[in-house]
Design a protein around this motif. Structure first.
Motif, PDB file in Angstrom:
ATOM      1  N   GLY A  76       0.864  -1.042  -0.008  1.00  0.00           N
ATOM      2  CA  GLY A  76       0.001  -0.008  -0.143  1.00  0.00           C
ATOM      3  C   GLY A  76       0.826   1.410  -0.057  1.00  0.00           C
ATOM      4  O   GLY A  76       0.264   2.334   0.217  1.00  0.00           O
ATOM      5  N   GLY A  77       2.029   1.233  -0.211  1.00  0.00           N
ATOM      6  CA  GLY A  77       2.989   2.273  -0.256  1.00  0.00           C
ATOM      7  C   GLY A  77       4.085   2.442   0.856  1.00  0.00           C
ATOM      8  O   GLY A  77       4.576   3.742   1.279  1.00  0.00           O
ATOM      9  N   LEU A  78       4.391   1.457   1.369  1.00  0.00           N
ATOM     10  CA  LEU A  78       5.466   1.435   2.661  1.00  0.00           C
ATOM     11  C   LEU A  78       5.124   2.482   3.613  1.00  0.00           C
ATOM     12  O   LEU A  78       5.947   3.514   3.881  1.00  0.00           O
ATOM     13  CB  LEU A  78       6.975   1.844   1.842  1.00  0.00           C
ATOM     14  CG  LEU A  78       7.710   0.696   1.410  1.00  0.00           C
ATOM     15  CD1 LEU A  78       8.038  -0.234   2.480  1.00  0.00           C
ATOM     16  CD2 LEU A  78       7.237  -0.191   0.502  1.00  0.00           C
ATOM     17  N   LEU A  79       3.773   2.248   4.203  1.00  0.00           N
ATOM     18  CA  LEU A  79       3.345   3.231   5.121  1.00  0.00           C
ATOM     19  C   LEU A  79       3.631   2.787   6.632  1.00  0.00           C
ATOM     20  O   LEU A  79       3.506   1.811   7.002  1.00  0.00           O
ATOM     21  CB  LEU A  79       1.862   3.309   5.071  1.00  0.00           C
ATOM     22  CG  LEU A  79       1.115   3.715   3.762  1.00  0.00           C
ATOM     23  CD1 LEU A  79      -0.282   3.932   3.869  1.00  0.00           C
ATOM     24  CD2 LEU A  79       1.891   5.010   3.128  1.00  0.00           C
ATOM     25  N   VAL A  80       4.380   3.799   7.285  1.00  0.00           N
ATOM     26  CA  VAL A  80       4.957   3.578   8.480  1.00  0.00           C
ATOM     27  C   VAL A  80       3.764   3.799   9.661  1.00  0.00           C
ATOM     28  O   VAL A  80       3.261   5.281   9.585  1.00  0.00           O
ATOM     29  CB  VAL A  80       5.918   4.350   8.949  1.00  0.00           C
ATOM     30  CG1 VAL A  80       6.609   3.976  10.498  1.00  0.00           C
ATOM     31  CG2 VAL A  80       7.251   3.842   7.986  1.00  0.00           C
ATOM     32  N   PRO A  81       3.316   3.332  10.376  1.00  0.00           N
ATOM     33  CA  PRO A  81       1.998   3.379  11.350  1.00  0.00           C
ATOM     34  C   PRO A  81       2.502   4.532  12.343  1.00  0.00           C
ATOM     35  O   PRO A  81       3.485   4.451  12.921  1.00  0.00           O
ATOM     36  CB  PRO A  81       1.931   2.251  12.079  1.00  0.00           C
ATOM     37  CG  PRO A  81       3.018   1.366  11.989  1.00  0.00           C
ATOM     38  CD  PRO A  81       3.731   1.650  10.532  1.00  0.00           C
ATOM     39  N   PRO A  82       1.717   5.675  12.515  1.00  0.00           N
ATOM     40  CA  PRO A  82       2.140   6.817  13.262  1.00  0.00           C
ATOM     41  C   PRO A  82       1.955   6.175  14.652  1.00  0.00           C
ATOM     42  O   PRO A  82       1.263   5.343  15.061  1.00  0.00           O
ATOM     43  CB  PRO A  82       0.950   7.876  12.881  1.00  0.00           C
ATOM     44  CG  PRO A  82       0.499   7.520  11.657  1.00  0.00           C
ATOM     45  CD  PRO A  82       0.569   5.917  11.459  1.00  0.00           C
ATOM     46  N   PRO A  83       2.703   6.786  15.499  1.00  0.00           N
ATOM     47  CA  PRO A  83       2.707   6.624  17.075  1.00  0.00           C
ATOM     48  C   PRO A  83       1.083   6.462  17.492  1.00  0.00           C
ATOM     49  O   PRO A  83       0.380   7.328  17.236  1.00  0.00           O
ATOM     50  CB  PRO A  83       3.346   7.757  17.586  1.00  0.00           C
ATOM     51  CG  PRO A  83       4.237   8.179  16.527  1.00  0.00           C
ATOM     52  CD  PRO A  83       3.680   7.970  15.426  1.00  0.00           C
TER      53      PRO A  83
ATOM     54  N   ARG B  65      10.570   6.628   3.321  1.00  0.00           N
ATOM     55  CA  ARG B  65      10.139   6.279   4.619  1.00  0.00           C
ATOM     56  C   ARG B  65      10.275   4.830   4.651  1.00  0.00           C
ATOM     57  O   ARG B  65      10.457   4.112   3.730  1.00  0.00           O
ATOM     58  CB  ARG B  65       8.815   6.636   4.827  1.00  0.00           C
ATOM     59  CG  ARG B  65       7.826   6.367   3.760  1.00  0.00           C
ATOM     60  CD  ARG B  65       6.506   6.574   3.804  1.00  0.00           C
ATOM     61  NE  ARG B  65       5.479   6.053   2.650  1.00  0.00           N
ATOM     62  CZ  ARG B  65       5.113   6.778   1.479  1.00  0.00           C
ATOM     63  NH1 ARG B  65       5.906   8.068   1.622  1.00  0.00           N
ATOM     64  NH2 ARG B  65       4.591   6.416   0.678  1.00  0.00           N
ATOM     65  N   GLY B  66      10.243   4.295   5.938  1.00  0.00           N
ATOM     66  CA  GLY B  66      10.372   2.948   6.090  1.00  0.00           C
ATOM     67  C   GLY B  66      11.037   2.717   7.299  1.00  0.00           C
ATOM     68  O   GLY B  66      11.359   3.389   8.310  1.00  0.00           O
ATOM     69  N   ARG B  67      11.363   1.309   7.632  1.00  0.00           N
ATOM     70  CA  ARG B  67      11.938   0.838   8.729  1.00  0.00           C
ATOM     71  C   ARG B  67      12.942  -0.338   8.420  1.00  0.00           C
ATOM     72  O   ARG B  67      12.735  -1.073   7.587  1.00  0.00           O
ATOM     73  CB  ARG B  67      11.007   0.385   9.824  1.00  0.00           C
ATOM     74  CG  ARG B  67      10.387   1.146  10.645  1.00  0.00           C
ATOM     75  CD  ARG B  67       9.165   0.860  11.478  1.00  0.00           C
ATOM     76  NE  ARG B  67       8.485   1.869  12.323  1.00  0.00           N
ATOM     77  CZ  ARG B  67       7.648   1.609  13.085  1.00  0.00           C
ATOM     78  NH1 ARG B  67       6.775   0.663  13.206  1.00  0.00           N
ATOM     79  NH2 ARG B  67       7.129   2.709  13.891  1.00  0.00           N
ATOM     80  N   GLY B  68      14.241  -0.398   8.892  1.00  0.00           N
ATOM     81  CA  GLY B  68      15.174  -1.178   8.621  1.00  0.00           C
ATOM     82  C   GLY B  68      15.443  -1.511   6.703  1.00  0.00           C
ATOM     83  O   GLY B  68      15.607  -0.361   6.231  1.00  0.00           O
ATOM     84  N   LEU B  69      15.530  -2.575   6.460  1.00  0.00           N
ATOM     85  CA  LEU B  69      15.677  -2.546   4.767  1.00  0.00           C
ATOM     86  C   LEU B  69      14.181  -2.960   4.086  1.00  0.00           C
ATOM     87  O   LEU B  69      14.019  -3.717   3.440  1.00  0.00           O
ATOM     88  CB  LEU B  69      16.501  -3.852   4.693  1.00  0.00           C
ATOM     89  CG  LEU B  69      17.812  -3.696   4.786  1.00  0.00           C
ATOM     90  CD1 LEU B  69      18.594  -4.859   4.914  1.00  0.00           C
ATOM     91  CD2 LEU B  69      18.442  -2.470   4.136  1.00  0.00           C
ATOM     92  N   SER B  70      13.085  -2.056   4.602  1.00  0.00           N
ATOM     93  CA  SER B  70      11.936  -2.157   3.907  1.00  0.00           C
ATOM     94  C   SER B  70      11.719  -0.371   3.749  1.00  0.00           C
ATOM     95  O   SER B  70      11.107   0.283   4.640  1.00  0.00           O
ATOM     96  CB  SER B  70      10.849  -2.557   4.638  1.00  0.00           C
ATOM     97  OG  SER B  70       9.702  -2.675   4.096  1.00  0.00           O
TER      98      SER B  70
ATOM     99  N   LEU C 108       8.438   3.431  -4.930  1.00  0.00           N
ATOM    100  CA  LEU C 108       9.538   2.322  -5.421  1.00  0.00           C
ATOM    101  C   LEU C 108       9.839   1.507  -4.058  1.00  0.00           C
ATOM    102  O   LEU C 108      10.289   2.254  -3.026  1.00  0.00           O
ATOM    103  CB  LEU C 108      10.850   2.998  -5.932  1.00  0.00           C
ATOM    104  CG  LEU C 108      10.581   3.592  -7.323  1.00  0.00           C
ATOM    105  CD1 LEU C 108      11.737   4.345  -7.638  1.00  0.00           C
ATOM    106  CD2 LEU C 108      10.589   2.308  -8.387  1.00  0.00           C
ATOM    107  N   GLU C 109       9.431   0.364  -3.988  1.00  0.00           N
ATOM    108  CA  GLU C 109       9.745  -0.529  -2.881  1.00  0.00           C
ATOM    109  C   GLU C 109      11.329  -1.133  -2.771  1.00  0.00           C
ATOM    110  O   GLU C 109      11.889  -1.775  -3.549  1.00  0.00           O
ATOM    111  CB  GLU C 109       8.981  -1.565  -2.493  1.00  0.00           C
ATOM    112  CG  GLU C 109       9.045  -2.357  -1.277  1.00  0.00           C
ATOM    113  CD  GLU C 109       8.227  -3.572  -1.284  1.00  0.00           C
ATOM    114  OE1 GLU C 109       7.327  -3.792  -0.429  1.00  0.00           O
ATOM    115  OE2 GLU C 109       8.297  -4.523  -2.162  1.00  0.00           O
ATOM    116  N   LEU C 110      12.002  -0.831  -1.827  1.00  0.00           N
ATOM    117  CA  LEU C 110      13.329  -1.381  -1.844  1.00  0.00           C
ATOM    118  C   LEU C 110      13.553  -2.228  -0.616  1.00  0.00           C
ATOM    119  O   LEU C 110      13.461  -2.039   0.595  1.00  0.00           O
ATOM    120  CB  LEU C 110      14.452  -0.240  -1.581  1.00  0.00           C
ATOM    121  CG  LEU C 110      14.518   1.171  -2.358  1.00  0.00           C
ATOM    122  CD1 LEU C 110      15.407   2.193  -2.301  1.00  0.00           C
ATOM    123  CD2 LEU C 110      14.462   0.276  -3.946  1.00  0.00           C
TER     124      LEU C 110
END
Length: 445
Positions: free
Chosen positions: A215-222, A356-361, A402-404
């Protein structure tokens, strides 16, 4: 056979329903973070087969485990028998996946082929255990390509697949372009909608990705995942975290939910779990996964070869190096991409709206202009195509991101090289190097 010839044969022989293509990639071998085309051209793999090759291609520990298992395999299934690797893998998963302190009763592990069946079985189990039929899922989510899992996948439903008749979709909160227009209100508004659906007390489960990938590499907000946990407890619904794509070290923690300190009732795993072999798992309460007996039958589930691969993957993760590397290389990757986005002299940098993302995502959002934030799907497709031409494999998700997701074994030098190739591809695409005709045959999503 040359690479174009192999791709041509593919077009004539393999069904289109199982193809998600962005460029004519044809490979004959792989090692580590490298894919090799017929003829010997090497490509740096920043997808890892949508994370399924999480430990890289041909990891020696996985090769050894699979080779031994296939030579002496005790049958092909756990359907009507059991075998040591199946039991050991399940026990490893129970040990590695934390249980909620308040959980009453034992847990079980469902072993399957892919995230699709793991999610399908988890959802059906929740319905049976609660006597409720409803499911809350999220727009842009992906939980599988078959059954209930497909019917609660926002991406599939948006593309025309039938929605499950008992699913309610809520927006996944995003800090960049929030659906409310205000990042400060996006979590409260999403949780309000979830509460409204839960209040009817017909919801068996809430299923969510703790980092929304496709869905777009969405990081959940706190506060988002914590809020879901509290609401599920209040209304007696199960909380399922789908970590098929983002779990097992990818985000720099063993489990993606560790970033938010929220433990689900059920976690589903897949992709990287099998080290490139078909393997998935759902870990949760026995009340969900034990009944009805024999209600989730596939002849080769829990086959010894995949289970042996899974055990090798878990042993590598327990050693800790892949998880540490994901955290370190992820910071490097994100930092280099942010630096590119801030470089005014690069022709493509103004088209990078967000990293945006976390680690290798990691996701790179491509826009028509940074100020306007309008998605640019065509430029994204051209960037992916140009990256392939230059020697980098990376795929778009949600049209303009672009997903890495390189293997967790990626090196510092490979990250540097990958960013060099990707940023050149963005620049070239922005300068018109790739024509509309070049990308026209590849429908992607």
């Amino acid at each position: 056979m040359s690479s174009p010839s192999l791709y041509c044969h593919d077009e004539q022989a393999i069904a289109g329903v199982e193809k998600l293509r962005f460029f004519p990639l044809a490979v004959e071998s792989g090692r580590g973070c490298v894919l090799v085309e017929p003829g010997g051209r090497e490509l740096l793999d920043f997808s890892a087969s949508w994370t399924a090759s999480g430990m890289g291609h041909g990891h020696p520990d996985i090769v050894s485990a699979v080779s031994k298992a296939i030579a002496t395999a005790p049958g092909a299934s756990i359907l009507s028998m059991t075998h040591p690797d199946g039991v050991a893998l399940a026990e490893q998963l129970l040990a590695l996946v934390p249980s909620r302190p308040s959980l009453d009763g034992p847990r079980r592990v469902y072993l399957g082929h892919a995230g699709s069946d793991a999610n399908d079985v988890a959802l059906r189990g929740c319905r049976h255990a609660t006597g409720r039929s409803g499911v809350i899922a999220f727009q842009g989510g992906y939980h599988g390509g078959l059954g209930i899992a497909q019917g609660v996948s926002g991406i599939h439903v948006d593309s025309g697949s039938p929605a499950d008749p008992h699913v309610t979709f809520a927006p996944y909160p995003a800090s960049y372009q929030p659906h409310t227009g205000d990042a400060a209100t996006v979590v409260p508004e999403t949780l309000r909608r979830v509460r409204l659906a839960l209040a009817a007390r017909t919801i068996a489960a809430v299923i969510v990705e703790p980092l929304q990938s496709d869905g777009g590499l969405l990081v959940p907000p706190p506060g988002f995942l914590e809020g879901l946990r509290q609401l599920c407890d209040e209304y007696g619904s199960y909380l399922i975290f789908d970590e098929v794509k983002v779990g097992l070290g990818r985000t720099g923690f063993l489990h993606a939910f560790e970033h938010d300190g929220v433990v689900p009732d059920i976690i589903t795993l897949g992709k990287a779990l099998g080290g490139g072999r078909p393997l998935s798992a759902a870990i949760g309460p026995a009340a969900v996964l034990d009944h009805p007996t024999a209600s989730a039958l596939m002849t080769t589930v829990g086959n010894p070869v995949s289970c042996a691969a899974g055990r090798a993957v878990l042993e590598l993760l327990e050693e800790g190096e892949p998880v540490r590397n994901a955290a370190e290389r992820g910071k490097q990757l994100s930092g280099l991409l942010h630096a590119y986005a801030c470089a005014p002299v690069r022709p493509g940098s103004a088209h990078v709206g967000d990293v945006r993302g976390r680690g290798l995502s990691i996701g790179v959002e491509i826009v028509k202009s940074r100020d306007g934030k309008m998605p640019d799907d065509k430029l994204t497709a051209k960037t992916a195509f140009r990256a392939w031409e230059l020697g980098l494999v990376a795929y778009p998700v949600r049209g303009n991101v672009l997903e890495l997701t390189p293997p967790l074994t990626v090196s510092e030098l490979e990250i540097e090289r990958g960013v060099e190739l990707l940023t050149r591809a963005i620049d070239d695409a922005a300068l018109g190097v790739v024509s509309d005709a070049a990308i026209e045959p590849y429908s992607g999503w």
